[in-house]
Design a protein around this motif. Sequence first.
Motif, short mmCIF file in Angstrom:
data_model
loop_
_atom_site.label_atom_id
_atom_site.label_comp_id
_atom_site.label_asym_id
_atom_site.label_seq_id
_atom_site.Cartn_x
_atom_site.Cartn_y
_atom_site.Cartn_z
N UNK A 1 0.85 -1.18 0.00
CA UNK A 1 0.00 0.00 0.00
C UNK A 1 0.89 1.24 0.00
N UNK A 2 0.83 2.01 -1.07
CA UNK A 2 1.61 3.24 -1.24
C UNK A 2 3.11 2.96 -1.22
N UNK A 3 3.52 1.83 -1.77
CA UNK A 3 4.95 1.57 -1.95
C UNK A 3 5.46 2.42 -3.12
N UNK A 4 6.71 2.81 -3.04
CA UNK A 4 7.33 3.59 -4.12
C UNK A 4 7.60 2.68 -5.31
N UNK A 5 7.30 3.18 -6.49
CA UNK A 5 7.54 2.42 -7.72
C UNK A 5 7.91 3.42 -8.81
N UNK A 6 9.21 3.44 -9.16
CA UNK A 6 9.69 4.40 -10.16
C UNK A 6 9.10 4.11 -11.53
N UNK A 7 8.97 2.83 -11.89
CA UNK A 7 8.44 2.48 -13.20
C UNK A 7 6.98 2.89 -13.35
N UNK A 8 6.20 2.73 -12.27
CA UNK A 8 4.79 3.11 -12.32
C UNK A 8 4.62 4.62 -12.13
N UNK A 9 5.64 5.26 -11.55
CA UNK A 9 5.58 6.70 -11.38
C UNK A 9 4.91 7.14 -10.10
N UNK A 10 5.10 6.36 -9.00
CA UNK A 10 4.48 6.74 -7.72
C UNK A 10 5.56 6.80 -6.65
N UNK A 11 5.50 7.86 -5.84
CA UNK A 11 6.42 8.00 -4.71
C UNK A 11 5.66 8.70 -3.58
N UNK B 1 9.55 2.81 5.53
CA UNK B 1 10.57 2.89 4.48
C UNK B 1 11.58 1.74 4.63
N UNK B 2 11.98 1.45 5.87
CA UNK B 2 12.93 0.35 6.09
C UNK B 2 12.31 -1.00 5.74
N UNK B 3 11.06 -1.22 6.20
CA UNK B 3 10.39 -2.49 5.90
C UNK B 3 10.19 -2.67 4.39
N UNK B 4 9.88 -1.56 3.72
CA UNK B 4 9.69 -1.63 2.28
C UNK B 4 10.98 -2.03 1.58
N UNK B 5 12.10 -1.51 2.06
CA UNK B 5 13.39 -1.86 1.47
C UNK B 5 13.72 -3.34 1.70
N UNK B 6 13.37 -3.85 2.90
CA UNK B 6 13.62 -5.27 3.19
C UNK B 6 12.82 -6.16 2.25
N UNK B 7 11.54 -5.85 2.09
CA UNK B 7 10.68 -6.67 1.24
C UNK B 7 11.11 -6.60 -0.22
N UNK B 8 11.55 -5.43 -0.66
CA UNK B 8 12.00 -5.29 -2.04
C UNK B 8 13.25 -6.12 -2.29
N UNK B 9 14.19 -6.10 -1.33
CA UNK B 9 15.41 -6.88 -1.47
C UNK B 9 15.10 -8.37 -1.45
N UNK B 10 14.12 -8.75 -0.62
CA UNK B 10 13.72 -10.16 -0.56
C UNK B 10 13.21 -10.63 -1.92
N UNK C 1 13.92 -9.39 -4.86
CA UNK C 1 15.03 -9.43 -5.82
C UNK C 1 15.89 -10.67 -5.62
N UNK C 2 16.09 -11.07 -4.38
CA UNK C 2 16.95 -12.22 -4.10
C UNK C 2 16.31 -13.54 -4.50
N UNK C 3 14.97 -13.62 -4.45
CA UNK C 3 14.32 -14.89 -4.79
C UNK C 3 13.60 -14.81 -6.13
N UNK C 4 13.94 -13.80 -6.93
CA UNK C 4 13.36 -13.63 -8.28
C UNK C 4 11.84 -13.49 -8.23
N UNK C 5 11.36 -12.77 -7.23
CA UNK C 5 9.92 -12.54 -7.11
C UNK C 5 9.50 -11.26 -7.79
N UNK C 6 8.25 -10.87 -7.54
CA UNK C 6 7.68 -9.65 -8.13
C UNK C 6 7.33 -8.70 -7.01
N UNK C 7 7.74 -7.46 -7.16
CA UNK C 7 7.52 -6.43 -6.15
C UNK C 7 6.89 -5.22 -6.82
N UNK C 8 5.82 -4.68 -6.23
CA UNK C 8 5.18 -3.53 -6.83
C UNK C 8 4.25 -2.82 -5.87
#
Length: 722
Positions: free
Chosen positions: A165-175, A184-193, A195-202
Amino acid sequence: MASKEATVYIVDCGSTMGEREHGRTQTNLDWAMEYVWDRITATIATGRKTAMAGIVGLRTDGTHHDLGDEDEYAHITVFQGIGQVLMSHVRRLRNELVVSSTEGGDAISALVVAIQMIAKECKKLKYERKIVLVTDARGPMQADDLADIITKLKEDDIKLVILGVDFDDAEYGFKEEMKDAAKSDNEAILKQLCEDCDGAFGTLAQAVDELGIPRVKSTKPVPSYKGSLTLGNPEEYETAMSINVERYPKTMAASAPSASKYVNRSDMGDATQSTMTMNGDEAPNGSGDGLAAVKNALTYQIEDPDAPGGKRDLDRDELSKGYEYGRTAVHISESDRNVTTYETTPVLDVIGFVDKNQYERYLDMNRANLIIAQRSDEKAGMALSSFIHALYELDSYAVARIVPKENKEPRTLLLAPNIEADFECLYDIELPFAEDMRSYKFPPLDRVITVSGKEIKIHRNLLNDELQNAMSDFVDSMDLSTFGKDDEGQPTEYMPMDETYMPMLHRIHQVVKHRAVFPDGEPPPPYEILTRYSHPPEQLVKQAQPALDRVLEAANIKKVPPKARGRRGRKEAPKPLSELDVNALLAQDPSRKTKRIDPNNAIAEFKQRIANSEERDALKDACKQLKDIIYDWIKHSVGKVNYAKSVEAIRVMREEMNEIDLPGYYNEIMWELRTKLLAGELGENRGEMWYQIRVNKLGLLKASEAEGGVSDEEANKWRAAS
């Protein structure tokens, strides 16, 4: 066979999900559930038992799962174990997935619970595994064991999707501005997770916006023919061609879901869902609404004077089939049915060739299929490739005869070569037989042929150069092929084929899915993408208006004036050849002192009163007088003697009230007349008069006929006799 699926949805129900942010009228949880409900109902719609899903609640008030009572797994609840989701589950989950009063609950621990659920259910079997986490990332999060979680996700081949909910997404154009540091910290953790397991984040906004884009269903192709493509007779000639091929559908038309008939179960009592399912009477997908499918029973009867009621029931086994020949039924026994079967064997045989430029596209009769060489036969692949290249180089198509299965009727196909960088095939489409063709002759458009046979090139009904040029410019100005804009702002096609969807099909799916979750809610408006191409773009219409004006001027097109309404807009009545004043002849006798309508000249005097009256009270009084006369005619009619003139009087009143836009007077009288006729107040057995009114279409004046008329529903209600 469809693949097995196991998906676990982790839904954040924390207290922060009850907030409304960034001007949204929905809570964060309701907004997130739009995506979750869409995915769950799409799975239910398939009706597949192998498409399974589970629901896990994160940051719930209670705790319920199989990993014990450790603090790190607190406030995590398994609302639905992995299995086929039914409608009864959806109704229950709608009441359970609500905002909690706690902020505790670890999203990483919820992932562990979901992984354990999938491992327990799927074991080492072949499944498509997926975990979808929807959260606002504002709860506490422990990231110590992420390495083990990533390893487990990769080992079990589990696809991870995280929507925030309201995560930053440069490709979609939302910040999100002024974001909380913990989020912000939790969002960074989930995004890295991810990327590491080849998942989808948005971000959730993108996922919700894309719900309106219909998902095209991909089906596993099933061959409609497996055999040889032959040219000549391989059994007699060594030079004949025979290639092992397979035929698959290229395109399939999606059909809208059909409605089914159900009735309320009368034997519900203490019956459980399982017993209803075992009896096969419950509605599909386990709706749990106490509905039973409507079953059809077919019986056969023959006339038998010795049987009760004069008819006797027969079993289907006692019947024989007959074919209609004129007005006679010709019986053919089952033992002789083979004479009606045209015996054929499966074959795909080339019977000729045609030049590519001579083939007319209107001859296409069916959807396209593709023909490829059998997958395990390299020799067939080389041979078919040679045949495809030969057709391509000679600009030719092949004509073939196909019988897909034994004893099937033969069809004629056109085979067209298709050559791509890494794929070659033959496209085929069915051709018509001579009996399928219909030839019609129309007069030529470039000349007029007179009765004497003379040809005229210049005529008022023929195109001239000015009109043809104007129309050509108008067509060019409405060009859609370059009206759109791509991501770089360059001209592109306005309506690409892959972005054009069938509105009826996807609108029905949208409404059904919404009603499944919210049975009492109003259907949502159609998605914008479904209505986008239902009308031309306003800018293009405005741009083409000058060209359209030139077409109208060159064609000398004039607007037809609308139908004049009201007494003042009437046309003058045509004058009779005798030049006699008919209205004066039918008018009231001037020596009469009373202004009442004479029953002996009711229709003519009524029309005269309407023509000479200006006040509404006078018009209403004239209708009342004619109404009383009609009632008297019907009441004192001997049999059907007065029915014809009563019907004529009603017709005249209807036309006059329609002309002066006063439908209310007429409709009020017709409601009263209907009541009196059906109640027997105008005499007994007046049903024939009611029938005459209906058969002569003298119903209420509707809004589509006169301003102020009734609706179609009310008009139908009036016609329905009680």
